[in-house]
Design an enzyme around this catalytic site. Structure first.
Site, PDB file in Angstrom:
ATOM      1  N   GLU A   5      -6.576  -8.388   0.084  1.00  0.00           N
ATOM      2  CA  GLU A   5      -6.697  -8.906   1.382  1.00  0.00           C
ATOM      3  C   GLU A   5      -7.889  -7.893   1.523  1.00  0.00           C
ATOM      4  O   GLU A   5      -8.310  -7.602   1.295  1.00  0.00           O
ATOM      5  CB  GLU A   5      -5.828  -7.268   2.508  1.00  0.00           C
ATOM      6  CG  GLU A   5      -4.429  -7.255   2.529  1.00  0.00           C
ATOM      7  CD  GLU A   5      -3.866  -6.158   3.488  1.00  0.00           C
ATOM      8  OE1 GLU A   5      -4.596  -5.586   4.184  1.00  0.00           O
ATOM      9  OE2 GLU A   5      -2.526  -5.855   3.456  1.00  0.00           O
ATOM     10  N   GLU A  38       0.988  -1.204  -0.338  1.00  0.00           N
ATOM     11  CA  GLU A  38      -0.593  -0.205   0.358  1.00  0.00           C
ATOM     12  C   GLU A  38       0.587   1.063  -0.225  1.00  0.00           C
ATOM     13  O   GLU A  38       0.261   1.685   0.718  1.00  0.00           O
ATOM     14  CB  GLU A  38      -0.793  -0.075   1.213  1.00  0.00           C
ATOM     15  CG  GLU A  38      -1.952  -0.868   1.007  1.00  0.00           C
ATOM     16  CD  GLU A  38      -2.975  -1.424   2.547  1.00  0.00           C
ATOM     17  OE1 GLU A  38      -2.853  -0.550   3.487  1.00  0.00           O
ATOM     18  OE2 GLU A  38      -3.958  -1.438   2.121  1.00  0.00           O
TER      19      GLU A  38
END
Length: 514
Positions: A298, A153
Site C-alpha cells: 500500500e 497488518e
C-alpha cells in the site's frame, strides 16, 4: 443515549485514534543530524536488482469493499484494464469480485481478514477448504491469483498482540494447503505488514531492525516466506508521518528532491519513502535475508479529512511515485523496478475513522468511479485516469435543514450527532473540503450524507421535522453535497442492502426516542 452519540461524534470527527501506521519511526534529515551513526558496524549489501519469479512489473491497486454503495465488479475490472493497472490487491475473497476478474489478465492478491486467522491457525482442514473455495476454484475459472495475503497488518501495536500467535500458524497452514493443491509454484503466501514492524534506533536506514517485542515472530515468518520463494509485503505511508508529527518537513514526504538530503554510509535519501523502505532492507539483511523480495502493498495519499489530505498534495505525491515507477527507479539499497499497489482505487465511506477522518478518502477515484485529479500512470496514452462509464445515480435531490428551523432547536444537536455517526461527515473538519461551511450548511451536509446512504428514503429526511428534500444542489465551492450512485446488490455483494435495512430499523427507533 444522546450524550453517548454526541461523544461518539466528537471523537470520530477529531480522529485522534491511531492504527499503528502512525509509528513509522524514520527520522528526518534534521533530526538524524543530531544522532551519532559511527557505531554502525554493518556494511550495506547494495543490490542492483532482486530476482523474484513471482513478482511482476507494472502498477497495482488496492480494491476495497467498505463502501455503502459499491460499483459493479465488472465495471471496476473494466476500468482497471482501461487504465493499464495490471495487478489488484483484495482484502477478502468476495465471490463476485473474483468472478469478474476471470479472463481479465489482471494478477490478483486474495486477502484473508485478521478475524479468520485463529480458525486457519488451528485447523489445517479449514486452510484446505479456504484454498479450495477461494483459490483453486477461481483459478480454474481463469482468475490469475498469484498471492494469498494472510492477515492485514496483524502486528500493529494498537492490536496489543491479538494476532501474534495465530499469524504464523495460519500462514503455514495456507502454505501447506497450496502445496497439497499443487499451486505452490503458481501462488505465493505473503503477510502485509505495516511499517511499524521495524524501526531504527539510530534514526538512519542502516539502523533498521525488526521491533524488539515481535522480532522472533517476524524472523519466523520471514523464514517461512523465504523458504517458499514468497515476498515480504509492507505498507508505507509518508502522509502518516506528516499527519502525526507537527515538525515533520513537508518536502521530505514527496519525491521532488527539494528536501534536505539525509546521508547514510554514502547513500543519499531525499524522501521518506526511500529511507523507510531501506530501513526494512537493512532489517531483513541483519536477520539473514539480504535477498528477500519486497512488495509495496500500500502506498498513496488521501484527499480529504485532514489539512494535509487534499487534492494538490495527493496529486503531487502519487504522480511523483508513478513517475518513479515508470522510470523503473528503485531505492538506494534496492535499485530497479518496485512491485507496488496504490492505495487505493476507490473511496470507501464505511471505513473506520479511528486512525483519522482521512481514512475514507484514499481513492484515486471518487465513490462513483470518477477521477479526483489528473494522474498519469504511464500505462496508457492518456495523461489522466479513465473513469467508470455509465454510472447510474439516484435522483438529483438532497436533504437539507428546513430554512425556518432555528439553530437553537433542542432537537438539532441530537439529530446531527446521529446523522454523522451513521453517515459520513469526515469532510467537515478543520481545513477540509467542507471546513468553511456555516452552522446551517454543516447540519444540512450531515442530513444529506445520511439521506444518501439510506437510498433517499423519505423517512431518512425527516429528523423530527427538522429536514426537507430539495431539488436545488446545495453544494458550495469545493464542498460537494453528493448524490449517491444506485446500490449494487447482485450475487454475494448484498452487504450494502443489509446495511441500509439495518440502519433504517435503528433510525426509526432512535428518532422516535428523541
Amino acid at each position: 443515549m444522546f450524550r453517548f452519540l454526541f461523544f461518539f461524534l466528537v471523537i470520530s470527527l477529531l480522529g485522534f485514534g491511531s492504527n499503528g501506521a502512525n509509528n513509522q519511526r524514520i527520522l528526518t534529515p534534521e533530526s538524524a543530524a543530531h544522532r551519532d551513526d559511527g557505531d554502525v558496524s554493518s556494511k550495506p549489501v547494495k543490490m542492483s536488482t532482486v530476482s523474484h519469479d513471482v513478482a511482476v512489473g507494472g502498477i497495482g491497486a488496492n480494491w476495497g469493499s467498505q463502501a455503502s454503495h459499491q460499483i459493479k465488479p465488472d465495471s471496476v475490472v473494466r476500468i482497471l484494464r482501461e487504465n493499464g493497472i495490471q495487478k489488484v490487491k483484495l482484502f477478502d475473497s468476495d465471490y463476485d469480485t473474483l468472478r469478474a476478474l476471470g479472463k481479465s489478465g489482471i494478477q490478483v492478491m486474495v486477502g484473508i481478514p485478521n478475524d479468520m486467522l485463529s480458525n486457519l491457525a488451528s485447523s489445517s482442514k479449514a486452510a484446505e477448504k479456504f484454498v479450495a473455495e477461494n483459490v483453486t476454484h477461481h483459478i480454474s475459472n481463469n482468475v490469475m491469483i498469484r498471492y494469498v495475503a494472510v492477515g492485514n497488518e496483524p502486528f500493529l501495536e494498537t492490536y496489543n498482540g491479538s494476532f501474534l500467535r495465530t499469524t504464523y500458524p495460519a500462514l503455514k497452514n495456507i502454505q501447506v494447503a497450496l502445496t497439497k493443491a499443487g499451486l505452490h509454484d503458481q501462488v505465493k503466501i505473503t503477510c502485509p505488514n505495516n511499517a511499524d514492524v521495524y524501526s531504527s534506533d539510530s534514526g538512519l536506514p542502516s539502523g533498521g531492525d525488526f521491533r524488539a517485542d515481535i522480532r522472533d515472530y517476524m524472523v519466523q515468518i520471514v523464514k517461512l516466506l523465504n523458504d517458499n520463494g514468497a515476498p515480504f509485503t509492507v505498507n508505507i505511508y509518508p502522509f502518516i508521518s506528516l499527519y502525526t508529527e507537527p515538525t515533520f518537513p513537508v518536502e521530505y514526504a514527496f519525491f521532488d528532491g527539494d528536501a534536505t538530503p539525509l546521508n547514510d554510509q554514502g547513500m543519499t535519501y531525499t524522501n521518506m519513502f526511500d529511507a523507510n523502505h531501506d530501513t526494512l532492507v537493512w532489517a531483513l539483511q541483519k536477520n539473514g535475508f539480504p535477498n528477500m523480495p519486497i512488495i509495496l502493498g500500500e502506498i498513496g495519499w488521501p484527499t480529504d479529512g485532514d489539512r494535509n489530505a487534499n487534492l494538490q498534495y495527493a496529486q503531487r505525491f502519487n504522480q511523483g511515485f508513478m513517475t518513479r515507477m515508470s522510470a523503473g527507479k528503485g531505492t538506494p539499497m534496492r535499485s530497479g523496478p518496485i512491485d507496488a499497489y496504490l492505495f487505493s482505487l476507490i473511496d470507501e465511506d464505511l471505513k473506520s475513522i479511528q486512525p483519522g477522518n482521512f481514512e475514507r478518502h484514499w481513492g484515486i477515484l471518487r465513490y462513483d468511479g470518477q477521477p479526483k485529479y489528473p494522474l498519469n500512470l504511464g500505462t496508457t496514452n492518456s495523461a489522466s485516469l479513465i473513469p467508470v462509464r455509465n454510472v447510474s445515480y439516484m435522483e438529483a435531490k438532497w436533504c437539507i435543514m428546513k430554512p425556518n428551523v432555528r439553530l437553537e432547536d433542542p432537537k438539532v444537536a441530537g439529530s446531527v450527532s446521529y446523522a454523522c455517526s451513521l453517515g459520513d461527515c469526515t469532510s467537515l473538519g478543520y481545513q477540509t473540503s467542507c471546513g468553511s461551511l456555516d452552522a446551517r450548511a454543516n447540519i444540512s451536509y450531515a442530513f444529506n450524507s445520511y439521506y444518501q446512504i439510506y437510498n433517499q428514503m423519505n423517512e431518512a429526511c425527516d429528523f423530527n421535522g427538522l429536514a426537507t428534500v430539495t431539488r436545488a444542489d446545495p453544494s458550495i465551492g469545493n464542498c460537494r453535497f453528493n448524490v449517491m450512485i444506485k446500490p449494487y446488490y447482485a450475487g454475494a455483494a448484498t452487504f450494502a442492502g443489509s446495511f441500509i435495512k439495518t440502519l433504517f430499523v435503528v433510525t426509526v427507533i432512535f428518532l422516535n426516542g428523541l
